[in-house]
Design a protein around this motif. Structure first.
Motif, PDB file in Angstrom:
ATOM      1  N   ILE A  78     -16.871  29.463  38.670  1.00 22.07           N
ATOM      2  CA  ILE A  78     -16.611  29.567  37.237  1.00 22.07           C
ATOM      3  C   ILE A  78     -17.921  29.920  36.532  1.00 22.07           C
ATOM      4  CG2 ILE A  78     -15.763  28.317  35.204  1.00 22.07           C
ATOM      5  CD1 ILE A  78     -14.580  26.279  37.388  1.00 22.07           C
ATOM      6  N   CYS A  79     -17.881  30.881  35.650  1.00 24.65           N
ATOM      7  CA  CYS A  79     -19.090  31.302  34.939  1.00 24.65           C
ATOM      8  C   CYS A  79     -18.901  31.153  33.431  1.00 24.65           C
ATOM      9  CB  CYS A  79     -19.422  32.751  35.267  1.00 24.65           C
ATOM     10  SG  CYS A  79     -19.780  33.048  37.015  1.00 24.65           S
ATOM     11  N   ILE A  80     -20.013  30.903  32.758  1.00 23.09           N
ATOM     12  CA  ILE A  80     -20.018  30.734  31.315  1.00 23.09           C
ATOM     13  C   ILE A  80     -20.840  31.855  30.694  1.00 23.09           C
ATOM     14  CG2 ILE A  80     -20.497  29.163  29.402  1.00 23.09           C
ATOM     15  CD1 ILE A  80     -18.452  28.067  31.438  1.00 23.09           C
ATOM     16  N   GLY A  81     -20.272  32.561  29.723  1.00 26.29           N
ATOM     17  CA  GLY A  81     -20.943  33.682  29.091  1.00 26.29           C
ATOM     18  C   GLY A  81     -21.603  33.318  27.776  1.00 26.29           C
ATOM     19  N   LEU A  82     -22.686  33.994  27.457  1.00 19.89           N
ATOM     20  CA  LEU A  82     -23.382  33.842  26.173  1.00 19.89           C
ATOM     21  C   LEU A  82     -23.643  32.379  25.844  1.00 19.89           C
ATOM     22  CD1 LEU A  82     -21.562  36.538  23.994  1.00 19.89           C
ATOM     23  CD2 LEU A  82     -23.818  36.702  25.055  1.00 19.89           C
ATOM     24  N   ASN A  83     -24.233  31.655  26.793  1.00 21.82           N
ATOM     25  CA  ASN A  83     -24.425  30.215  26.591  1.00 21.82           C
ATOM     26  C   ASN A  83     -25.873  29.836  26.284  1.00 21.82           C
ATOM     27  OD1 ASN A  83     -23.427  27.591  26.375  1.00 21.82           O
ATOM     28  ND2 ASN A  83     -23.976  27.118  28.483  1.00 21.82           N
ATOM     29  N   TYR A  84     -26.713  30.830  26.022  1.00 23.35           N
ATOM     30  CA  TYR A  84     -28.073  30.570  25.551  1.00 23.35           C
ATOM     31  C   TYR A  84     -28.224  31.229  24.192  1.00 23.35           C
ATOM     32  CZ  TYR A  84     -29.693  28.644  29.984  1.00 23.35           C
ATOM     33  OH  TYR A  84     -29.873  27.847  31.090  1.00 23.35           O
ATOM     34  N   ALA A  85     -28.701  30.482  23.214  1.00 20.14           N
ATOM     35  CA  ALA A  85     -28.804  31.005  21.852  1.00 20.14           C
ATOM     36  C   ALA A  85     -29.662  32.252  21.809  1.00 20.14           C
ATOM     37  CB  ALA A  85     -29.371  29.924  20.926  1.00 20.14           C
ATOM     38  N   ASP A  86     -30.779  32.260  22.552  1.00 13.59           N
ATOM     39  CA  ASP A  86     -31.672  33.407  22.519  1.00 13.59           C
ATOM     40  C   ASP A  86     -31.089  34.605  23.263  1.00 13.59           C
ATOM     41  OD1 ASP A  86     -31.978  31.760  24.728  1.00 13.59           O
ATOM     42  OD2 ASP A  86     -34.154  31.565  24.559  1.00 13.59           O
ATOM     43  N   HIS A  87     -30.234  34.364  24.265  1.00  8.70           N
ATOM     44  CA  HIS A  87     -29.578  35.484  24.951  1.00  8.70           C
ATOM     45  C   HIS A  87     -28.495  36.085  24.065  1.00  8.70           C
ATOM     46  CE1 HIS A  87     -27.746  38.030  27.909  1.00  8.70           C
ATOM     47  NE2 HIS A  87     -26.667  37.275  28.035  1.00  8.70           N
ATOM     48  N   ILE A 101     -15.392  31.614  29.267  1.00  7.16           N
ATOM     49  CA  ILE A 101     -15.202  31.401  30.703  1.00  7.16           C
ATOM     50  C   ILE A 101     -14.772  32.704  31.365  1.00  7.16           C
ATOM     51  CG2 ILE A 101     -13.839  30.192  32.458  1.00  7.16           C
ATOM     52  CD1 ILE A 101     -13.531  27.870  30.572  1.00  7.16           C
ATOM     53  N   PHE A 102     -15.417  33.036  32.466  1.00  4.62           N
ATOM     54  CA  PHE A 102     -14.947  34.121  33.325  1.00  4.62           C
ATOM     55  C   PHE A 102     -15.165  33.691  34.776  1.00  4.62           C
ATOM     56  CE2 PHE A 102     -19.359  35.034  32.290  1.00  4.62           C
ATOM     57  CZ  PHE A 102     -19.919  35.396  33.505  1.00  4.62           C
ATOM     58  N   ASN A 103     -14.749  34.526  35.707  1.00  3.33           N
ATOM     59  CA  ASN A 103     -14.810  34.162  37.121  1.00  3.33           C
ATOM     60  C   ASN A 103     -15.656  35.131  37.921  1.00  3.33           C
ATOM     61  OD1 ASN A 103     -12.761  31.929  37.210  1.00  3.33           O
ATOM     62  ND2 ASN A 103     -11.454  33.573  36.435  1.00  3.33           N
ATOM     63  N   LYS A 104     -16.284  34.595  38.938  1.00  5.01           N
ATOM     64  CA  LYS A 104     -16.939  35.406  39.954  1.00  5.01           C
ATOM     65  C   LYS A 104     -16.175  35.143  41.253  1.00  5.01           C
ATOM     66  CE  LYS A 104     -21.432  35.886  39.732  1.00  5.01           C
ATOM     67  NZ  LYS A 104     -21.723  37.333  39.626  1.00  5.01           N
ATOM     68  N   TRP A 105     -15.673  36.179  41.887  1.00  2.98           N
ATOM     69  CA  TRP A 105     -14.886  35.998  43.108  1.00  2.98           C
ATOM     70  C   TRP A 105     -15.778  35.429  44.218  1.00  2.98           C
ATOM     71  CZ3 TRP A 105     -11.169  36.363  40.161  1.00  2.98           C
ATOM     72  CH2 TRP A 105     -10.977  37.432  39.291  1.00  2.98           C
ATOM     73  N   GLY A 139     -11.590  16.180  39.381  1.00  2.00           N
ATOM     74  CA  GLY A 139     -11.019  15.604  38.169  1.00  2.00           C
ATOM     75  C   GLY A 139     -10.398  16.643  37.262  1.00  2.00           C
ATOM     76  N   SER A 140      -9.528  16.162  36.387  1.00  2.00           N
ATOM     77  CA  SER A 140      -8.932  16.962  35.319  1.00  2.00           C
ATOM     78  C   SER A 140      -9.093  16.192  34.012  1.00  2.00           C
ATOM     79  CB  SER A 140      -7.439  17.203  35.578  1.00  2.00           C
ATOM     80  OG  SER A 140      -7.228  17.916  36.771  1.00  2.00           O
ATOM     81  N   TYR A 141      -9.167  16.914  32.916  1.00  6.51           N
ATOM     82  CA  TYR A 141      -9.309  16.287  31.591  1.00  6.51           C
ATOM     83  C   TYR A 141     -10.429  15.242  31.605  1.00  6.51           C
ATOM     84  CZ  TYR A 141      -4.823  18.595  31.091  1.00  6.51           C
ATOM     85  OH  TYR A 141      -3.831  19.542  31.080  1.00  6.51           O
ATOM     86  N   SER A 229     -16.480  19.002  30.994  1.00  7.20           N
ATOM     87  CA  SER A 229     -15.301  18.483  30.294  1.00  7.20           C
ATOM     88  C   SER A 229     -14.415  19.620  29.811  1.00  7.20           C
ATOM     89  CB  SER A 229     -15.753  17.614  29.117  1.00  7.20           C
ATOM     90  OG  SER A 229     -14.646  17.173  28.359  1.00  7.20           O
ATOM     91  N   TYR A 230     -15.026  20.643  29.234  1.00  2.00           N
ATOM     92  CA  TYR A 230     -14.277  21.764  28.684  1.00  2.00           C
ATOM     93  C   TYR A 230     -13.499  22.499  29.778  1.00  2.00           C
ATOM     94  CZ  TYR A 230     -13.290  25.992  25.976  1.00  2.00           C
ATOM     95  OH  TYR A 230     -12.658  27.028  25.343  1.00  2.00           O
ATOM     96  N   CYS A 231     -14.177  22.854  30.855  1.00  3.28           N
ATOM     97  CA  CYS A 231     -13.498  23.570  31.940  1.00  3.28           C
ATOM     98  C   CYS A 231     -12.340  22.760  32.509  1.00  3.28           C
ATOM     99  CB  CYS A 231     -14.494  23.914  33.044  1.00  3.28           C
ATOM    100  SG  CYS A 231     -15.713  25.178  32.607  1.00  3.28           S
ATOM    101  N   SER A 232     -12.524  21.444  32.568  1.00  2.00           N
ATOM    102  CA  SER A 232     -11.492  20.595  33.177  1.00  2.00           C
ATOM    103  C   SER A 232     -10.241  20.470  32.314  1.00  2.00           C
ATOM    104  CB  SER A 232     -12.062  19.203  33.465  1.00  2.00           C
ATOM    105  OG  SER A 232     -12.154  18.418  32.297  1.00  2.00           O
ATOM    106  N   GLN A 233     -10.295  20.980  31.089  1.00  2.00           N
ATOM    107  CA  GLN A 233      -9.087  20.995  30.254  1.00  2.00           C
ATOM    108  C   GLN A 233      -8.131  22.107  30.675  1.00  2.00           C
ATOM    109  OE1 GLN A 233      -9.162  18.325  28.036  1.00  2.00           O
ATOM    110  NE2 GLN A 233     -11.160  18.095  29.065  1.00  2.00           N
ATOM    111  N   PHE A 234      -8.664  23.097  31.390  1.00  2.47           N
ATOM    112  CA  PHE A 234      -7.873  24.278  31.716  1.00  2.47           C
ATOM    113  C   PHE A 234      -7.575  24.406  33.207  1.00  2.47           C
ATOM    114  CE2 PHE A 234     -10.534  25.136  28.007  1.00  2.47           C
ATOM    115  CZ  PHE A 234      -9.555  25.428  27.070  1.00  2.47           C
ATOM    116  N   MET A 235      -8.250  23.596  34.024  1.00  2.00           N
ATOM    117  CA  MET A 235      -8.067  23.647  35.474  1.00  2.00           C
ATOM    118  C   MET A 235      -8.595  22.351  36.054  1.00  2.00           C
ATOM    119  SD  MET A 235     -11.268  26.220  36.167  1.00  2.00           S
ATOM    120  CE  MET A 235     -11.247  26.821  34.464  1.00  2.00           C
ATOM    121  N   SER A 236      -8.047  21.918  37.166  1.00  2.00           N
ATOM    122  CA  SER A 236      -8.662  20.794  37.859  1.00  2.00           C
ATOM    123  C   SER A 236      -9.936  21.285  38.524  1.00  2.00           C
ATOM    124  CB  SER A 236      -7.708  20.208  38.903  1.00  2.00           C
ATOM    125  OG  SER A 236      -7.416  21.176  39.898  1.00  2.00           O
TER     126      SER A 236
END
Length: 284
Positions: A78-87, A101-105, A139-141, A229-236
């Motif tokens: 699981i990857c997170i995009g644009l997660n640094y303010a300066d980036h 959220i996006f994915n890397k195979w 875990g989930s949620y 926590s955020y990712c676990s709302q959408f997938m275990s």
């Protein structure tokens, strides 16, 4: 602890890095650095071992001893995009209101010193040093307050990206993120007890010896507990899942003029306390 996987591609064995920087074989104790080994009970059992009693592996890691990705059988990358303010500022994009959220195979995953292959038709292959978070307790949620209880450890990731595939080929970012070899992971999985301050870890990346990225997890927009926590709302989240948490500024797309990889370059990168990678870029 610093856990790793060593040996030929597809035949890696589990190992542990001792205090002298030598690899100790764990194959008589666990099958792999994966699954149940990464759960709290599995890590506790490994922590109870005396490394001096484990077989010594010949060779120097990342020199004459190849290391594979530090996590085996990754379930979700699981990857997170644009997660640094300066980036985000570098990219000319607004700070996200929620994590992107996006994915890397998982077929993209390679060792920390394996080659990076430019895909056919690529004109804009780019680099991204990132902090990887490896899930231990499923875990989930998950409550943010308890999120760190679910972490097995941290590692260095190069989120190699093909920007034309990512941004101009319609659909989601995933097209430009999951090409083969686009996920160098490691050199080792470092357990949380060895990290003094996960919110202040220096990061860097060089291309052919020139410093391109300099950053710190201090500028993360969404911190690690929130991301879990955020990712676990959408997938275990399962043991061995990886969350790559975003990159600081200095990517090729952000250079003026833009600069991309075409083959022949050497990319080195690292995060304080987590080790470094060195990959040769291979032309299509």
């Amino acid at each position: 602890m610093k856990l790793l996987r060593y040996g030929a591609p597809g035949a890696e064995k589990p190992g542990l890095l001792d205090t002298a920087g030598r690899v100790r074989d764990l194959s008589g104790v666990v099958a792999d650095i994966a699954g149940d080994t990464l759960r709290p009970a599995g890590l506790k059992a490994l922590r109870a071992l005396d490394p001096e009693t484990l077989p010594l592996v010949e060779g120097t890691p990342q020199d004459d001893l190849r290391l594979g990705a530090c996590v085996g059988n990754i379930g979700k990358f699981i990857c997170i995009g644009l997660n640094y303010a300066d980036h985000a500022a570098e990219a000319g994009m607004p700070i996200p209101q929620e994590p992107i959220i996006f994915n890397k195979w998982t077929s993209a995953v390679v060792g920390p010193n394996d080659g990076i292959q430019i895909p056919r038709g690529s004109a804009k292959t780019d680099w991204e040093v990132e902090l990887g978070v490896v899930i231990g307790q499923p875990g989930s949620y998950i409550d943010e307050a308890n999120a760190m209880d679910h972490v097995a450890g941290f590692c260095v990731i190069n989120d190699v990206s093909e920007r034309d595939f990512q941004l101009n080929r319609a659909g989601t970012w995933d097209k430009g993120k999951g090409c083969d070899t686009f996920g160098p992971t490691g050199p080792w999985l470092v357990t949380p007890d060895e990290i003094a301050d996960m919110d202040n870890m220096d990061m860097w990346l060089d291309v052919d010896g020139k410093r391109m990225q300099t950053g710190s997890t201090a500028t993360l927009i969404f911190k690690i507990p929130h991301l879990i926590s955020y990712c676990s709302q959408f997938m275990s989240l399962q043991a061995g899942d990886v969350i790559s948490t975003g990159t600081p500024p200095g990517v090729g797309m952000g250079q003026k003029p833009q600069q991309f990889l075409h083959g022949g370059e050497v990319v080195t990168l690292g995060i304080a306390g987590l080790g470094a990678q060195k990959s040769k870029v291979l032309a299509a």
